[in-house]
Design an enzyme around this catalytic site. Structure first.
Site, mmCIF file in Angstrom:
data_model
loop_
_atom_site.group_PDB
_atom_site.id
_atom_site.type_symbol
_atom_site.label_atom_id
_atom_site.label_comp_id
_atom_site.label_asym_id
_atom_site.label_seq_id
_atom_site.Cartn_x
_atom_site.Cartn_y
_atom_site.Cartn_z
ATOM 1 N N CYS A 73 -10.864 -8.800 -48.988
ATOM 2 C CA CYS A 73 -9.704 -7.839 -48.947
ATOM 3 C C CYS A 73 -9.491 -7.016 -50.034
ATOM 4 O O CYS A 73 -10.073 -7.548 -51.224
ATOM 5 C CB CYS A 73 -8.443 -8.761 -48.948
ATOM 6 S SG CYS A 73 -6.881 -8.051 -48.865
ATOM 7 N N THR B 221 -7.221 -7.163 -52.423
ATOM 8 C CA THR B 221 -6.533 -8.134 -53.179
ATOM 9 C C THR B 221 -7.881 -8.802 -54.049
ATOM 10 O O THR B 221 -7.764 -9.236 -55.415
ATOM 11 C CB THR B 221 -5.705 -9.193 -52.532
ATOM 12 O OG1 THR B 221 -4.862 -8.481 -52.051
ATOM 13 C CG2 THR B 221 -5.205 -10.322 -53.584
ATOM 14 N N HIS C 154 -9.515 -6.779 -56.447
ATOM 15 C CA HIS C 154 -8.624 -6.822 -57.661
ATOM 16 C C HIS C 154 -9.260 -7.838 -58.601
ATOM 17 O O HIS C 154 -9.431 -7.898 -59.829
ATOM 18 C CB HIS C 154 -7.231 -6.691 -57.543
ATOM 19 C CG HIS C 154 -6.688 -5.559 -56.941
ATOM 20 N ND1 HIS C 154 -6.446 -4.324 -57.563
ATOM 21 C CD2 HIS C 154 -5.903 -5.248 -55.591
ATOM 22 C CE1 HIS C 154 -6.026 -3.377 -56.901
ATOM 23 N NE2 HIS C 154 -5.516 -3.795 -55.481
ATOM 24 N N HIS D 51 -9.400 -15.003 -48.615
ATOM 25 C CA HIS D 51 -7.905 -15.565 -47.898
ATOM 26 C C HIS D 51 -8.127 -15.057 -46.246
ATOM 27 O O HIS D 51 -7.404 -15.664 -45.742
ATOM 28 C CB HIS D 51 -6.741 -15.171 -48.717
ATOM 29 C CG HIS D 51 -6.515 -13.475 -48.504
ATOM 30 N ND1 HIS D 51 -6.795 -12.871 -49.889
ATOM 31 C CD2 HIS D 51 -6.094 -12.770 -47.695
ATOM 32 C CE1 HIS D 51 -6.435 -11.458 -49.504
ATOM 33 N NE2 HIS D 51 -6.235 -11.598 -48.443
ATOM 34 N N GLU D 52 -9.118 -14.186 -46.139
ATOM 35 C CA GLU D 52 -9.032 -13.779 -44.796
ATOM 36 C C GLU D 52 -10.267 -14.537 -44.205
ATOM 37 O O GLU D 52 -11.228 -14.574 -44.547
ATOM 38 C CB GLU D 52 -9.515 -12.077 -44.808
ATOM 39 C CG GLU D 52 -8.390 -11.468 -45.490
ATOM 40 C CD GLU D 52 -8.619 -9.922 -45.434
ATOM 41 O OE1 GLU D 52 -9.701 -9.333 -44.897
ATOM 42 O OE2 GLU D 52 -7.866 -9.255 -45.988
ATOM 43 N N GLY E 172 1.654 1.759 -49.274
ATOM 44 C CA GLY E 172 0.721 1.750 -50.069
ATOM 45 C C GLY E 172 1.515 1.292 -51.656
ATOM 46 O O GLY E 172 2.517 1.471 -51.649
ATOM 47 N N ILE F 132 6.857 -2.468 -46.458
ATOM 48 C CA ILE F 132 5.979 -3.381 -46.057
ATOM 49 C C ILE F 132 5.314 -4.308 -46.907
ATOM 50 O O ILE F 132 4.525 -3.705 -47.657
ATOM 51 C CB ILE F 132 4.918 -2.907 -44.997
ATOM 52 C CG1 ILE F 132 5.484 -1.981 -43.856
ATOM 53 C CG2 ILE F 132 3.928 -3.841 -44.377
ATOM 54 C CD1 ILE F 132 5.564 -2.916 -42.519
#
Ligand code: ZN
Length: 370
Positions: free
Chosen positions: A41, A43, A46, A69-70, A274, A299
């Site tokens: 991801c 994330t 990052h 996490h996915e 975004g 979102i």
């Protein structure tokens, strides 16, 4: 002690290491999953880079920590108070560990609940042979969905929520979707199957623009080859001069935010997904929102478990095919190559999926070829 291979963030700097770690044991309301597929991801990128966000959000003190996490995997052990999920179940994970007792959750908005914890951010993640998670966030997969696809349902849920908004009133409407990232590309596919009549995609990388066409974009504009005025005129020309019914802002840049505010029609919906590198961001408050009478929809995460339910059904029925967005697969041991693909600019990848198990990787390679 039994051990497993895991991708571990060991130091507060760029990179991660493949290490032997103990296989976790479940707390009473948690369970242990054998990972079949796990996708990278934004994330994770990052955290891998250890940028200011991750240094602040996770902090050096939390290291070492397992990334990811996915996921899609099989439950191998359940804690003593687990009831809903059983050993052998094929599951994925909602990664936002919500607090059911907080007011926001009690009112139904679990995805933005107050004491939210995130898998792979606040707890060890799933870039490993095994990982632990609370039963409350387990989502049972349809057995027909291959693990390579089941692993990407978490970002697909973001896309589903962004497209459908709160009212799912999209059929027959027009939509602008900005960005080249996997969630923009997934959103195009979701918009297509949910009956959006005209999908206008704004991107900049050839490789990803082609994926967007495969996912169902009707019209495309290169944002790096056009001016804001040219983009607006193009959208107006294709919407009878009114603007689009719905604009999905999925980049977070000032240009993309401006485009979406300008392109959405009066009384339309602008969905803000975004993340801007700096906030606050200037917008034309009077003309862009008040006089336009438009809805602004922020979102953060996915609607739990509404988007999971819809996506499972769309994937199991094969109505929605996300495979064009899955551009690379690697054994878990080659995670660094996966991160390199994600960091490459101009972009030449979208979603990258990793496999701890060799047989699972080979099966996925075969499936993706077909
Ligand atoms: Zn994710």
């Amino acid at each position: 002690m039994e051990t497993m291979k895991a991708v571990v963030k060991t130091k507060p700097e760029f990179g991660a290491e493949l290490q032997d770690k103990p296989i976790p044991k479940p707390q009473p309301d948690w369970l242990i999953v054998k990972v079949r597929a796990t996708s990278i991801c934004g994330t994770d990128v990052h955290i891998y880079k250890w940028d200011p966000w991750s240094a602040d959000r996770i902090g050096a003190k939390a290291l070492p920590q397992i990334l990811g996490h996915e996921v899609a995997g099989e439950v191998v052990e359940v804690g003593s108070s687990c009831k809903r999920i059983k050993v052998g179940d094929y599951i994925s994970a909602e990664t936002h560990i919500y607090d059911p007792g907080d007011l926001t959750s009690m009112l139904g908005a679990f995805h933005v609940g107050k004491n939210m914890k995130i898998l792979g951010v606040d707890y060890d993640g799933c870039f490993a042979e095994y990982f632990a998670l609370p039963e409350s966030i387990c989502w049972p997969n349809d057995k027909s969905i291959p693990s390579v696809i089941a692993s990407i349902q978490e970002p697909l849920g973001n896309a589903c929520y962004a497209v459908l908004g709160e009212d799912a009133d999209v059929a027959g409407k027009s939509m602008v979707i900005t960005g080249d990232g996997p969630i923009s590309l997934f959103a195009i596919g979701v918009a297509r199957v949910c009956g959006v009549a005209k999908i206008i995609h704004l991107g900049k990388y050839d490789f990803n623009m082609e994926i967007a066409r495969k996912m169902g974009a009707d019209l495309q504009l290169y944002t790096n080859q056009t001016t804001a005025q040219e983009r607006l005129e193009f959208v107006m020309d294709h919407t009878g001069g009114d603007g689009v019914d719905i604009a999905l802002e999925m980049v977070g840049s000032q240009d993309s935010i401006n485009d979406c505010f300008a392109m959405v029609r009066k009384a339309g919906r602008l969905t803000a997904f975004g993340i801007a590198p700096e906030s606050p961001v200037p917008v034309d408050y009077n003309n862009g929102i008040v006089f336009k009478g438009c809805q602004i929809h922020g979102i953060n995460g996915r609607k739990i478990f509404d988007t999971w339910y819809r996506n499972r059904n769309l994937l199991a029925s094969c109505r929605l095919d996300p495979t064009p967005v899955i551009t690379n697969i690697f054994p878990l041991s080659e995670f660094a190559t996966g991160f390199e693909k994600m960091l490459e600019r101009p972009r030449k990848s979208a979603k990258v999926v990793l496999f701890p198990d060799k047989a699972e990787y080979e099966a996925a390679a075969k499936f993706m070829k077909e």
